[in-house]
Scaffold this active site. Structure first.
Site, mmCIF file in Angstrom:
data_model
loop_
_atom_site.group_PDB
_atom_site.id
_atom_site.type_symbol
_atom_site.label_atom_id
_atom_site.label_comp_id
_atom_site.label_asym_id
_atom_site.label_seq_id
_atom_site.Cartn_x
_atom_site.Cartn_y
_atom_site.Cartn_z
ATOM 1 N N ASN A 215 0.666 -1.290 -0.383
ATOM 2 C CA ASN A 215 0.218 0.153 0.563
ATOM 3 C C ASN A 215 0.607 1.066 0.148
ATOM 4 O O ASN A 215 2.055 1.036 -0.161
ATOM 5 C CB ASN A 215 -1.309 -0.293 1.186
ATOM 6 C CG ASN A 215 0.032 -0.204 2.204
ATOM 7 O OD1 ASN A 215 0.546 1.037 3.080
ATOM 8 N ND2 ASN A 215 -0.315 -1.027 3.256
ATOM 9 N N ASP A 284 -3.599 -6.965 4.618
ATOM 10 C CA ASP A 284 -4.181 -8.265 4.846
ATOM 11 C C ASP A 284 -4.564 -9.215 4.506
ATOM 12 O O ASP A 284 -4.440 -10.664 5.481
ATOM 13 C CB ASP A 284 -5.842 -7.156 5.501
ATOM 14 C CG ASP A 284 -6.057 -6.664 6.248
ATOM 15 O OD1 ASP A 284 -5.093 -6.419 7.154
ATOM 16 O OD2 ASP A 284 -6.658 -5.690 5.994
ATOM 17 N N LYS A 294 10.029 -15.665 -11.687
ATOM 18 C CA LYS A 294 9.505 -15.075 -12.210
ATOM 19 C C LYS A 294 8.245 -15.236 -13.017
ATOM 20 O O LYS A 294 8.255 -16.455 -14.037
ATOM 21 C CB LYS A 294 10.108 -14.069 -13.175
ATOM 22 C CG LYS A 294 9.407 -12.626 -13.834
ATOM 23 C CD LYS A 294 10.210 -11.785 -14.876
ATOM 24 C CE LYS A 294 9.462 -11.088 -15.626
ATOM 25 N NZ LYS A 294 10.043 -10.716 -16.712
ATOM 26 N N PHE A 329 -3.783 2.464 15.380
ATOM 27 C CA PHE A 329 -4.711 3.647 14.503
ATOM 28 C C PHE A 329 -5.631 2.996 13.250
ATOM 29 O O PHE A 329 -5.178 1.527 12.804
ATOM 30 C CB PHE A 329 -3.608 3.982 13.642
ATOM 31 C CG PHE A 329 -2.248 5.075 13.923
ATOM 32 C CD1 PHE A 329 -1.620 4.933 14.872
ATOM 33 C CD2 PHE A 329 -2.443 6.074 13.240
ATOM 34 C CE1 PHE A 329 -0.767 5.741 16.522
ATOM 35 C CE2 PHE A 329 -1.575 7.175 14.246
ATOM 36 C CZ PHE A 329 -1.352 8.069 15.035
ATOM 37 N N LYS A 343 -13.245 -0.707 16.369
ATOM 38 C CA LYS A 343 -12.269 -1.171 16.692
ATOM 39 C C LYS A 343 -11.390 -1.086 18.007
ATOM 40 O O LYS A 343 -10.857 -1.950 18.293
ATOM 41 C CB LYS A 343 -10.916 -0.535 15.257
ATOM 42 C CG LYS A 343 -11.454 -1.541 14.159
ATOM 43 C CD LYS A 343 -10.717 -0.934 13.107
ATOM 44 C CE LYS A 343 -11.424 -1.138 11.330
ATOM 45 N NZ LYS A 343 -10.659 0.045 10.557
ATOM 46 N N LYS A 347 -9.955 -4.870 19.697
ATOM 47 C CA LYS A 347 -8.401 -5.393 19.120
ATOM 48 C C LYS A 347 -8.540 -5.260 20.914
ATOM 49 O O LYS A 347 -6.820 -5.051 20.935
ATOM 50 C CB LYS A 347 -8.112 -4.603 18.228
ATOM 51 C CG LYS A 347 -8.190 -5.053 17.110
ATOM 52 C CD LYS A 347 -7.755 -4.003 15.544
ATOM 53 C CE LYS A 347 -8.653 -4.235 14.478
ATOM 54 N NZ LYS A 347 -7.439 -4.974 13.854
HETATM 55 N N1 CTP Z 1 -4.034 -4.493 12.396
HETATM 56 C C1 CTP Z 1 -2.669 -5.695 12.612
HETATM 57 N N2 CTP Z 1 -2.975 -6.156 11.690
HETATM 58 C C2 CTP Z 1 -4.018 -6.550 10.756
HETATM 59 C C3 CTP Z 1 -3.886 -5.282 10.768
HETATM 60 C C4 CTP Z 1 -4.455 -4.684 11.081
HETATM 61 O O1 CTP Z 1 -2.209 -5.589 13.315
HETATM 62 N N3 CTP Z 1 -3.394 -8.012 10.117
HETATM 63 C C5 CTP Z 1 -3.545 -3.250 12.715
HETATM 64 C C6 CTP Z 1 -3.422 -1.641 11.786
HETATM 65 O O2 CTP Z 1 -1.772 -1.972 12.146
HETATM 66 C C7 CTP Z 1 -4.259 -0.674 13.228
HETATM 67 C C8 CTP Z 1 -5.212 -1.282 13.511
HETATM 68 O O3 CTP Z 1 -5.008 -2.772 13.200
HETATM 69 O O4 CTP Z 1 -3.576 -0.428 14.323
HETATM 70 C C9 CTP Z 1 -6.440 -1.524 12.422
HETATM 71 O O5 CTP Z 1 -5.454 -1.637 11.330
HETATM 72 P P1 CTP Z 1 -6.967 -0.936 9.955
HETATM 73 O O6 CTP Z 1 -6.382 -1.815 8.617
HETATM 74 O O7 CTP Z 1 -7.916 -0.176 10.235
HETATM 75 O O8 CTP Z 1 -7.959 -2.712 10.092
HETATM 76 P P2 CTP Z 1 -8.406 -3.768 10.227
HETATM 77 O O9 CTP Z 1 -9.312 -5.010 11.265
HETATM 78 O O10 CTP Z 1 -7.751 -4.575 8.794
HETATM 79 O O11 CTP Z 1 -10.152 -3.273 9.436
HETATM 80 P P3 CTP Z 1 -10.595 -3.283 7.793
HETATM 81 O O12 CTP Z 1 -9.233 -2.648 7.047
HETATM 82 O O13 CTP Z 1 -11.150 -4.625 7.320
HETATM 83 O O14 CTP Z 1 -10.980 -1.945 8.482
#
Ligand code: CTP
Length: 405
Positions: A215, A284, A294, A329, A343, A347
């Protein structure tokens, strides 16, 4: 250039600069110019040998003030006493082996060395010299002696030296030097002795040896948080994927690539951490198979990638939490505060910082953020759009105020 101190930090700072006779004196002109433009009141004093390397007129033009060189030049005031009382700190840069030896040995035979004896606790040395001179046991012994009486030191950086050799002994580049000065001048230091773990930047999930999913996180927000925590006295470890910004100085840095690497590195540190801030933009999903060669087109008109879900690291940290302050975050573009509240709870975090993305002026790849700070007591602070460094200071101060005051 990434700057890990808030620009307004320098406004109205009263800094006395002492220049001694080293070639890197020219770099100090750059620091002084920057600080004057940022609103600091800078007074420069120079030794005789400093003037062999750079003229006094350079500094008087930059500071719009006379430069002092002579212990006896002021009529009414006892100059070295007056300057050391008037200014917040005395930055000796570059500090040669000679001035370090004079001060450790108790010799004050000119204006600059006499200032030192008035108040050593106000003195910050920035040594710069040849690598062997720097490692000379007498120089090291002198530095230890000075530190023991409260003198602060900006350690020289490594690289090419003016003498043609390589090694430690360089006066740091401007942004690193000013960052180090910011760390030293920040007070109080409410996080002194606390271990802070910060994750930053993107993670990368390889498809084949040269292609990956990722990303656009630059890492700027996480690096700014690391610098702000360091400035408040914390012992900071930064774990980050490939970032496009400079890593702040004065912190421990552990590079990672994938989400699974990040999980392993974070879990290794977690038990010895007081505050853990998960700022990384974590991928994710990852390909279920990574091709070892490759991937070729071979006439295929489409390529289907099978992705599997990565572990949710923050949730795992929430489950394992003992006494750590856990900060998440979330970058959102919908109902930001509701998403962040969910969240925070799901979490098991203590704090969730929600930042707005996709507005063009806040979020990924820009240097500003609009954010909301939520804690588990249901309190919320709506923070207006500001630079990521300013926001980092607010977040770190709020965490300090909630949990360590
Ligand atoms: N995070 C994590 N591990 C993952 C995804 C996210 O530890 N696999 C952490 C990020 O570092 C951040 C928080 O979770 O502190 C929220 O991340 P975010 O991407 O907003 O949440 P997701 O749980 O991935 O939910 P979604 O993308 O479905 O909104």
């Amino acid at each position: 250039m990434n700057i890990y101190y808030p620009p307004q930090f320098w406004k109205n700072k009263k800094l006395l600069f002492g220049i001694t006779g080293g070639i890197s004196a020219f770099k100090v002109a750059g620091y002084v110019s920057h600080l004057v433009q940022a609103g600091s009141d800078i007074q420069v004093i120079m030794t005789e040998s400093a003037q062999q390397f750079i003229g006094k007129n350079t500094f008087s033009a930059l500071t719009r003030k006379p430069v002092y060189t002579d212990l006896f030049e002021s009529g009414e005031k006892i100059l070295h006493i007056h300057l050391m009382r008037e200014y917040e700190c005395f930055v000796v840069a570059p500090a040669t082996a000679n001035i370090i030896g004079k001060m450790a040995g108790g010799i004050g035979d000119d204006l600059l060395s006499s200032c030192f004896f008035v108040d050593p606790k106000k003195v910050i040395f920035a040594p710069a010299m040849n690598v062997d001179m720097w490692h000379n046991p007498i120089v090291q012994e002198n530095i230890k002696k000075l530190i023991a009486i409260g003198v602060r030191v900006i350690i020289p950086s490594s690289g090419n030296l003016a003498c043609g050799e390589r090694g430690e002994g360089r006066l740091p580049e401007q942004e690193e030097f000013l960052e180090a000065l910011y760390y030293l001048l920040c007070s109080p230091q409410p996080l002194q002795g606390k271990k802070v773990l910060i994750t930053a930047g993107p993670t990368r999930e390889y498809i084949d040896p040269i292609r990956y999913l990722t990303n656009s996180s630059s890492g700027l927000m996480g690096c700014s948080l690391a610098a702000a925590a360091r400035a408040r006295g914390a012992d900071v470890t930064l774990i980050a994927g490939p970032m496009s910004v400079r890593i702040p100085s004065g912190i421990h840095f552990l590079p990672i690539v994938s989400t699974q690497d990040l999980k392993t590195a974070v879990l290794e540190q977690y038990d010895k951490t007081d505050i853990c801030i998960m700022n990384a933009a974590v991928a994710d999903y990852r390909p279920s198979n990574i091709s070892t060669v490759k991937i070729k087109k071979q006439g295929k008109s489409e390529l289907i990638l099978n992705l599997i879900q990565n572990p949710d690291i923050l949730s795992e940290l929430g489950r394992r939490k003992v006494s750590q302050v856990l900060v998440g975050f979330c970058a959102e573009d919908g109902d930001i505060v509701t998403e962040a509240r969910q969240k925070l709870q799901q979490k098991n975090c203590d704090v969730m910082v929600a930042n707005q993305i996709l507005t063009g002026e806040s979020g990924f790849e820009v240097d500003k953020n609009k954010a909301w700070f939520l804690n588990k007591n249901g309190e919320m602070i709506d923070i207006p759009l500001m630079s990521k460094m300013e926001l980092a200071e607010i977040i770190i101060d709020q965490i300090g105020a909630f949990y360590f005051s």
